[in-house]
Each structure stands twice: as C-alpha cells, then as structure tokens.
Enzyme design. Structure first.
Site, PDB file in Angstrom:
ATOM      1  N   SER A   6       5.358  -0.368 -14.839  1.00  0.00           N
ATOM      2  CA  SER A   6       5.278  -1.242 -13.671  1.00  0.00           C
ATOM      3  C   SER A   6       4.492  -0.294 -12.315  1.00  0.00           C
ATOM      4  O   SER A   6       3.672  -1.114 -11.774  1.00  0.00           O
ATOM      5  CB  SER A   6       6.503  -1.764 -13.154  1.00  0.00           C
ATOM      6  N   HIS A  23       8.917  -0.693  -5.499  1.00  0.00           N
ATOM      7  CA  HIS A  23       7.699  -0.533  -6.018  1.00  0.00           C
ATOM      8  C   HIS A  23       6.848  -0.279  -4.878  1.00  0.00           C
ATOM      9  O   HIS A  23       6.901  -0.647  -3.734  1.00  0.00           O
ATOM     10  CB  HIS A  23       7.247  -1.557  -6.934  1.00  0.00           C
TER      11      HIS A  23
END
Length: 267
Positions: free
Chosen positions: A41, A248
């Site tokens: 990711s 993230h």
C-alpha cells in the site's frame, strides 16, 4: 542575397557558441527505461487519494511515488502492479509476472505486512501500552527470524525475471516524532512502534544491499512531518471514518517524502 547572408551569419554564430541546430527539441529526451513498480500500500499510494479505476481494491493512486516518477520523468513504459495488503508472497505470486527481460527499472516496497503492521497498530490503539509493546516485540522477533529470507525470495525473483534492471528497494517512514506532547498513544508505545519500523527498514536495507540493489531510505525525509511533529503532517493519523488510510502517507507525503528519495536513487 541579404537573406542568405543572414542565414550564414546565424550558422556562424551557432557554430561559434557550440549551439546545436536541434535546440528546438526538448532539452532532455524521455528516458528509455521500462519501469515496473511492485509492492504494498505504500507503493500503491493508499492514503494519497486519486485512485485509478482499474486498480480496484489495490488502490493505486496517481499521487503515489511510482506514478509521480512516471509522470515527471516519462520513461519509455510504466506499469504499477503494487497493491494494498501485499506481502512478500503475494508480490512473488501475483506481481513478478509484470517483469520481463526488457524491464530496466524496478521499484519495490514490501515487508511491513509480513510482520503485521496493520494488526500491530490496531492492538496499540485499542488495547493499551502493555499489549502494544508486546505486539511490536513479537513482530520484531518475527522480522529478525523470517524477514531476511522472505525478502531474499522476492529479490531473487526480480533478478530472475528482470536480470538487466536497476532495482530500487524503497523503505518505510518512521511514524512518530518523539519527545513532543501528543495525544493518543503513550510515549512508550510510540517509541516502541518507531523501534519496530526502524528494525524492518534496517533488515530491508541489508537484504537489498546483499542482493546488489539500491535501498532508498525515506526516514530522514519525513523528519519534521511525522505524527506528533509541529510541521505539516505527511502521514495520516488514526482515521476511524476510513481506517485503511491510517498511518499511510498523504499525497504530500508521497510527493514530498517518497518521490524525491526514489527519484534520486533511480537517476
């Protein structure tokens, strides 16, 4: 005759200053690289928004560092098969097929899911300091015991399928700036999480160097932009409305943190 003399003068001046008559063309031709991006990711760009429709649940973002490189450098070809949730085994089983003997540049970010990044952060947020520290320690023990060989398998697979490629192994940012007043996790938990990320990065660096690859270390680039820092945050904090983006990089984290480090390593 006057026009002829002017043309002759222009040619003479061009010769005198070493100017090529092709200067109207772009100053730098598009590189000949055939670039393939692999990984999880952090490589697909989860958290950076602007996901391509074809990527589905893999959530490949046009703001991810591989896509930014392709847009700015314009290699001869570009393909990203990076996918949210990818592990070393899924990279081997579902992503390496994108490589070929004509591939000349490869990037890969992987390893965090093999030691359970997501589960660790859930434990730390929901269960408190003692459980957080224990979860990170268990992941560190697993990383020391298993991650070197898991990464070696990925890197050997890349070498086999793309033997002529330059390979850039891109690491992970450390999440927290320590020594600040910060709500949420305890200082002990934050320090232990950072310790775990540093271990994964250090193991990854060693494996990359042993394979003859380049390691692109983003940790210093994110300093001042981590969670609990006073600067603009380049990482999403815990987001209960969209848990998948938590921890993230934002679009700014990809463009300001990841992209310049990768570009420098790839040049």
């Amino acid at each position: 005759m006057r026009r002829t003399r002017l043309v002759s003068l222009a040619l003479s001046l061009a010769t005198a200053f070493g100017v090529s008559l092709t200067m109207a063309a772009p100053a730098q031709a598009a590189p000949a690289d055939r670039y393939v991006a692999l990984g999880d990711s952090y490589a697909s760009g989860v958290g950076a928004g602007s996901y391509t429709s074809e990527s589905g649940s893999c959530q490949r973002s046009t703001n991810a560092y591989p896509a930014l490189y392709a847009a700015n450098i314009k290699p001869a070809s570009y393909r990203s098969v990076a996918c949210s949730g990818a592990t070393t085994s899924s990279v081997i089983n579902t992503q390496l097929s994108a490589l070929s003997s004509t591939t000349t540049l490869v990037s890969v970010t992987v390893g965090g899911n093999d030691v359970g990044f997501a589960n660790i952060m859930s434990t730390c947020v929901l269960q408190g300091t003692t459980q957080c520290v224990a979860a990170v320690q268990a992941a560190q023990d697993k990383a020391r015991a298993q991650l070197p060989s898991l990464l070696r398998n990925v890197y050997n697979g890349i070498k086999t399928r793309a033997p002529s490629a330059r390979v850039i192994v891109v690491g992970y940012p450390v999440f927290y700036q320590l020594g600040t007043t910060c709500i949420g996790l305890s200082a002990t938990s934050r320090a232990k999480i950072n310790e775990g990320i540093n271990l994964v990065d250090d193991i990854t660096r060693s494996a990359a160097v042993a394979a003859g690859f380049t390691f692109a270390d983003v940790r210093s680039q994110f300093v001042g932009h981590q969670l609990c820092s006073s600067g603009t945050k380049w990482l999403h904090a815990l987001n209960f409305a969209n848990l998948g983006v938590s921890y993230h990089p934002t679009a700014a984290g990809q463009s300001g943190g990841y992209y310049p480090v990768f570009r420098s390593a790839a040049d």
